[in-house]
Enzyme design. Structure first.
Site, PDB file in Angstrom:
ATOM      1  N   ASP A  74       0.830  -1.201   0.000  1.00 47.00           N
ATOM      2  CA  ASP A  74       0.000   0.000   0.000  1.00 47.00           C
ATOM      3  C   ASP A  74       0.867   1.255   0.000  1.00 47.00           C
ATOM      4  O   ASP A  74       2.029   1.247   0.416  1.00 47.00           O
ATOM      5  CB  ASP A  74      -0.952   0.014   1.188  1.00 47.00           C
ATOM      6  CG  ASP A  74      -0.244   0.004   2.540  1.00 47.00           C
ATOM      7  OD1 ASP A  74       0.714  -0.781   2.699  1.00 47.00           O
ATOM      8  OD2 ASP A  74      -0.650   0.780   3.442  1.00 47.00           O
ATOM      9  N   GLU A 136      -0.031  -1.312   5.620  1.00 52.55           N
ATOM     10  CA  GLU A 136       1.023  -0.899   6.559  1.00 52.55           C
ATOM     11  C   GLU A 136       0.860   0.556   6.939  1.00 52.55           C
ATOM     12  O   GLU A 136       1.058   0.941   8.098  1.00 52.55           O
ATOM     13  CB  GLU A 136       2.399  -1.129   5.923  1.00 52.55           C
ATOM     14  CG  GLU A 136       3.586  -0.878   6.857  1.00 52.55           C
ATOM     15  CD  GLU A 136       4.096   0.554   6.836  1.00 52.55           C
ATOM     16  OE1 GLU A 136       4.945   0.893   7.695  1.00 52.55           O
ATOM     17  OE2 GLU A 136       3.655   1.352   5.978  1.00 52.55           O
ATOM     18  N   GLU A 137       0.493   1.390   5.971  1.00 49.61           N
ATOM     19  CA  GLU A 137       0.456   2.829   6.190  1.00 49.61           C
ATOM     20  C   GLU A 137      -0.631   3.263   7.176  1.00 49.61           C
ATOM     21  O   GLU A 137      -0.565   4.366   7.718  1.00 49.61           O
ATOM     22  CB  GLU A 137       0.248   3.565   4.851  1.00 49.61           C
ATOM     23  CG  GLU A 137       1.357   3.360   3.839  1.00 49.61           C
ATOM     24  CD  GLU A 137       2.649   4.077   4.203  1.00 49.61           C
ATOM     25  OE1 GLU A 137       2.712   4.669   5.296  1.00 49.61           O
ATOM     26  OE2 GLU A 137       3.586   4.034   3.390  1.00 49.61           O
TER      27      GLU A 137
END
Length: 384
Positions: A74, A136-137
């Site tokens: 992502d 992840e972000e």
């Protein structure tokens, strides 16, 4: 040859606009196809919505002790008006490759995919695993799901290299990242009689003020360490509440985070702010309105990566890159999640964190080559 292949693969990956609030399935299918063509064992792990997935693929024997090459798929949003070119179309200029995600962190993923056919052609004695995650972000949700699945399937790699942009420096430690939304439910009324209502904004302000006091305590009592800054930080990022100037605010929400240098600080912050709510804020709010309340929602609680004396991943990457030291950073990664399940882990990847999350994000061709050199050197570790 590998550099040209990496550039072409990166161009493909950038073409998938995998912003965190969208899906990543097309990119996962692309990566799975390339790895499947190499003979890899493929496992696609969808999230509960079915719009996102992790990819875990393996080459070599089905035994413990493998090496994981991990990256998140992502990216953060990109406002095209702020870019010199389409952020989701790779542009090359002066040995720099521009595009959203080039350094954070599709450059590393592209390099691993370019190396996969070379690994597949070897007589592997040690498995190599490719772990590509989602979200992840926004909270490392994909990696949390992935490590839980590895434990469930009793897959036990011994080393993980997380390819976040470090300019190919070895990172052996980073702070944790704990993110929350705290909601305040008050009691609306006319602003001319504030004592008859419960102003959610005012109680939120008191809450934030207490967080600032806790943060000052943490700064004053920080342990000796290598982080910058060397104390646990607390930061309020967003503040939402109220409806009009002359209406007592019935609702307010704040988004805040802390980045601890040690686990004990997490416990201290939680214990202290909870006591403040239970002993001070809530009694005052509920004396006016029994339905008033404070609720904290966990967005993500990601453990830090703890430096250790015995670190096989650090030793391997040091031998491959020639780096004689390892550093720590304040930004977070998925590395701590792998370490939590007993995998020796470091962060090392192409590009600079200074370019991440910015318009005209880029990774340089020399950085990609340095990453490929590291991954190529890994072949000896996989065949011995």
């Amino acid at each position: 040859m590998e550099l040209a292949a990496t550039r072409d693969i990166l161009a493909d990956l950038i073409g998938y606009p995998t912003v965190s609030f969208d899906g990543n399935l097309a990119l996962i299918a692309y990566a799975a196809g390339r790895l499947s063509d190499c003979g890899a064992r493929i496992s696609i792990m969808p999230d509960e919505t079915g719009q996102k997935a992790n990819l875990f693929a393996s080459l070599g024997p089905e035994i413990d002790g493998g090496i994981v090459l991990s990256g998140h798929t992502d990216v953060v949003p990109a406002e095209e008006s702020e870019w010199q070119s389409n952020p989701f179309e790779l542009r090359e200029a002066d040995d720099l490759l521009f595009g959203r995600g080039t350094c954070d962190m599709k450059g590393f993923i592209a390099a691993t995919l370019a190396m996969a056919p070379h690994y597949a052609a070897l007589d592997l004695k040690r498995p190599v695993h490719f772990a590509f995650t989602f979200d992840e972000e926004v909270g490392c949700f994909g990696a949390q799901q992935l490590v839980a699945e590895l434990q469930r399937q009793e897959i036990r790699p011994s080393v993980a290299i997380i390819g976040e942009p470090t300019e190919m420096r070895i990172i052996e430690g980073h702070k944790g990242c704990y993110e929350y939304t705290t909601e305040f439910t008050g009691f609306e009324g006319h602003a001319s009689t504030p004592d008859l209502g419960v102003n959610a904004i005012e109680y939120a302000v008191r809450y934030v003020s207490r967080l600032l006091e806790i943060g000052a305590d943490l700064k004053q009592n920080a342990p000796v360490n290598r982080f910058t800054p060397p104390w646990t930080t607390i930061q309020t990022g967003c503040f939402h509440g109220g409806s009009a100037r002359n209406v007592i605010a019935g609702h307010c929400a704040i988004d805040w985070e802390m980045r601890p240098v040690r686990r004990a600080d997490v416990d201290y912050v939680k214990r202290t702010i909870r006591a403040y709510c239970e002993e001070i804020l809530l009694p005052a709010m509920q004396a006016v309105s029994p339905d008033a309340g404070i609720v904290t929602h966990v967005v993500g609680e990601i453990e830090g990566l703890e430096p250790t004396d015995d670190n096989e991943a650090r030793a391997i990457v040091s031998a491959l890159t020639g780096a004689t030291d390892a550093d720590v950073v304040s930004f977070g990664t998925e590395a701590g999640l792998f370490q939590q399940i007993g995998i020796s882990t470091v962060v090392c990847g192409p590009g600079s964190i200074a370019q991440a999350h910015k318009p005209d994000e880029f990774v340089s061709l020399p950085q990609l080559q340095a990453c490929l050199d590291m991954l190529s050197g890994l072949q000896d570790r996989l065949t011995a």
